[in-house]
Motif scaffolding. Structure first.
Motif, PDB file in Angstrom:
ATOM      1  N   TRP A   3      -3.069  -3.274 -20.312  1.00 27.49           N
ATOM      2  CA  TRP A   3      -1.886  -3.566 -19.511  1.00 27.49           C
ATOM      3  C   TRP A   3      -1.960  -2.972 -18.111  1.00 27.49           C
ATOM      4  O   TRP A   3      -1.016  -3.120 -17.325  1.00 27.49           O
ATOM      5  N   THR A   4      -3.072  -2.324 -17.772  1.00 28.43           N
ATOM      6  CA  THR A   4      -3.175  -1.634 -16.483  1.00 28.43           C
ATOM      7  C   THR A   4      -2.964  -2.574 -15.309  1.00 28.43           C
ATOM      8  O   THR A   4      -2.222  -2.255 -14.355  1.00 28.43           O
ATOM      9  N   GLU A   5      -3.593  -3.743 -15.354  1.00 32.80           N
ATOM     10  CA  GLU A   5      -3.459  -4.707 -14.261  1.00 32.80           C
ATOM     11  C   GLU A   5      -2.011  -5.144 -14.092  1.00 32.80           C
ATOM     12  O   GLU A   5      -1.514  -5.288 -12.962  1.00 32.80           O
ATOM     13  N   VAL A   6      -1.339  -5.360 -15.199  1.00 34.15           N
ATOM     14  CA  VAL A   6       0.059  -5.791 -15.156  1.00 34.15           C
ATOM     15  C   VAL A   6       0.923  -4.713 -14.517  1.00 34.15           C
ATOM     16  O   VAL A   6       1.730  -4.989 -13.616  1.00 34.15           O
ATOM     17  N   ILE A   7       0.765  -3.488 -14.974  1.00 39.06           N
ATOM     18  CA  ILE A   7       1.577  -2.384 -14.448  1.00 39.06           C
ATOM     19  C   ILE A   7       1.291  -2.162 -12.967  1.00 39.06           C
ATOM     20  O   ILE A   7       2.216  -1.972 -12.160  1.00 39.06           O
ATOM     21  N   ASP A   8       0.023  -2.199 -12.578  1.00 43.17           N
ATOM     22  CA  ASP A   8      -0.324  -2.019 -11.160  1.00 43.17           C
ATOM     23  C   ASP A   8       0.338  -3.092 -10.291  1.00 43.17           C
ATOM     24  O   ASP A   8       0.805  -2.803  -9.177  1.00 43.17           O
ATOM     25  N   TYR A   9       0.386  -4.314 -10.811  1.00 40.67           N
ATOM     26  CA  TYR A   9       1.015  -5.394 -10.044  1.00 40.67           C
ATOM     27  C   TYR A   9       2.514  -5.143  -9.876  1.00 40.67           C
ATOM     28  O   TYR A   9       3.060  -5.290  -8.780  1.00 40.67           O
ATOM     29  N   THR A  10       3.180  -4.753 -10.964  1.00 39.45           N
ATOM     30  CA  THR A  10       4.625  -4.510 -10.864  1.00 39.45           C
ATOM     31  C   THR A  10       4.907  -3.344  -9.913  1.00 39.45           C
ATOM     32  O   THR A  10       5.902  -3.370  -9.180  1.00 39.45           O
ATOM     33  N   LEU A  11       4.039  -2.347  -9.897  1.00 39.45           N
ATOM     34  CA  LEU A  11       4.229  -1.223  -8.981  1.00 39.45           C
ATOM     35  C   LEU A  11       4.083  -1.666  -7.529  1.00 39.45           C
ATOM     36  O   LEU A  11       4.862  -1.250  -6.655  1.00 39.45           O
ATOM     37  N   ASP A  12       3.108  -2.511  -7.261  1.00 40.87           N
ATOM     38  CA  ASP A  12       2.916  -3.006  -5.893  1.00 40.87           C
ATOM     39  C   ASP A  12       4.126  -3.805  -5.412  1.00 40.87           C
ATOM     40  O   ASP A  12       4.597  -3.633  -4.279  1.00 40.87           O
ATOM     41  N   VAL A  13       4.623  -4.680  -6.262  1.00 38.95           N
ATOM     42  CA  VAL A  13       5.792  -5.489  -5.904  1.00 38.95           C
ATOM     43  C   VAL A  13       7.001  -4.590  -5.671  1.00 38.95           C
ATOM     44  O   VAL A  13       7.757  -4.771  -4.696  1.00 38.95           O
ATOM     45  N   THR A  14       7.189  -3.608  -6.521  1.00 37.77           N
ATOM     46  CA  THR A  14       8.355  -2.727  -6.411  1.00 37.77           C
ATOM     47  C   THR A  14       8.287  -1.869  -5.160  1.00 37.77           C
ATOM     48  O   THR A  14       9.312  -1.632  -4.498  1.00 37.77           O
TER      49      THR A  14
END
Length: 390
Positions: A3-14
């Motif tokens: 899930w690392t890629e998913v979490i990194d993406y949500t962090l970037d958007v946030t």
């Protein structure tokens, strides 16, 4: 799945949203968020907690001070709502800001505001019909005072939590009464749900079921079904009452039997325009969370694995098929439907984003489950004992 890629993406958007947002976000289909409709008064604020929830979970995943500071600032902005009796959505607002924030920070100082919000919420309780009022002022029109809806199942977490935290059973008693009424009036034999129920104010007798955001009075609005699954699963986890386990299972089986191939529902399971109509990614995200709550509470190990596997597959499908990657839309998920009958569809929704991140958090960090629980350390093992129910 990693899930690392998913979490990194949500962090970037946030991170980008922290720099751009001036008010609480609700929906978007372009490069900026539409913020809450403040002219609607307290009713406009039902989405506010989803943004704070995203910020707190972002801090949990990253440990970055930018998320912590933003979460504190935005959470504090919500405190003025704690005395409101004009909305049933104080659970959405305060559980995902002050309760979740208090747990992430290990700061119980935030909890007093959530308790005050729970005290305001129970003022909407109608003891004759044993339900919490959905819309309008508590001294408003007869129609408003006699109406409840499936959405309120999502606000019961705050009430169960408040009983656990304060030791005062009144919040949990009201939550349980309301959930039982919802089961009898809005949950159908096949596991589908109606959206709203109307009652006779003088007698408390249930008059009819209807809809506001679904296709028709006898259809199944998909986000309402997600609210029911999440809510009944929470009620069972809180009380241990078999009636709520049965209700949660019914909604889960209905979802299993009626999801399309990619596991993201159309806006209403009974829309006559399927498959040429709108999806609701926010409903799918909330369903995934509800299934994970049910999996944790489930007595049957095989069913528990079934619910968890479906939740994981829904979340993966959302990431692969409905994420905003490659676009300039500042959200995690595309293809949400706020309310198709009112012309609001095919956009990103802040609650879809929050429940997506909650599902990813639950799946990637099983140790995070207590963050979303209705229990507190002072009552970490015993379930709430509610007298008079079987």
């Amino acid at each position: 799945m990693d899930w690392t890629e998913v979490i990194d993406y949500t962090l970037d958007v946030t991170r980008r949203n922290i720099n751009q947002l001036q008010d609480f976000p609700e929906s978007c289909d372009g490069s900026s968020w539409r913020t809450i409709e403040r002219h609607k008064g307290d009713r406009a604020h039902w989405v506010d907690g989803f943004w704070t929830g995203i910020l707190w979970l972002s801090y949990l995943h990253s440990g970055e001070s930018v998320f912590e500071e933003a979460a504190k600032v935005w959470t504090e902005r919500l405190r003025e709502l704690k005395h409101s009796t004009s909305t049933h959505d104080l659970g959405f607002v305060f559980f995902l800001s002050h309760v979740l924030g208090g747990r992430v920070l290990k700061d119980t100082g935030l909890y007093e505001h959530a308790v005050e919000a729970a005290t305001s919420l129970i003022k909407r309780y109608n003891p004759k019909g044993e339900y919490l009022q959905a819309w309008g002022e508590i001294d408003g029109t007869k129609k408003d005072r006699g109406r409840t809806n499936i959405d309120i199942m999502m606000n019961l977490s705050l009430l169960y939590w408040a009983s656990n935290y304060t030791g005062n059973p009144v919040y949990a008693d009201i939550a349980t009464h309301h959930a039982r009424t919802t089961k009898f009036t809005l949950l159908r034999a096949d596991g589908s749900t109606a959206h709203v129920a109307d009652f006779d104010l003088d007698t408390g007798v249930w008059v009819r079921s209807d809809t506001y955001q679904g296709f028709s009075h006898d259809s199944c609005w998909s986000r309402g079904e997600a609210w029911a699954l999440y809510g009944f699963s929470t009620c069972y986890a809180a009380t241990g009452l078999p009636v709520f386990l049965g209700a949660a299972r019914k909604t889960a089986f209905y979802i299993v039997d009626n999801l399309p191939e990619d596991l993201v529902p159309f806006w209403d399971f009974d829309s006559p325009d399927i498959p040429d109509t709108y999806r609701d990614s926010s409903a799918a995200a909330a369903m995934a969370c509800g299934l994970l709550i049910l999996a944790d509470a489930e007595e049957d190990k095989k069913l528990s694995e079934k619910w968890k596997e479906l939740a994981k597959n829904i979340t993966i499908s959302l990431w692969k098929n409905y994420s905003s990657r490659g676009s300039d839309i500042p959200a995690f998920l595309l293809h949400g439907s706020r309310s198709v009958p009112h012309g609001f569809m095919e956009h990103a929704l802040i609650y879809g984003d929050y429940y997506f991140l909650e599902a990813v958090t639950r799946l990637s960090r099983p140790d995070s489950a207590p963050l979303f629980d209705i229990k507190e350390d002072r009552d970490s093992t015993d379930k709430i004992k509610i007298g008079g129910y079987k």
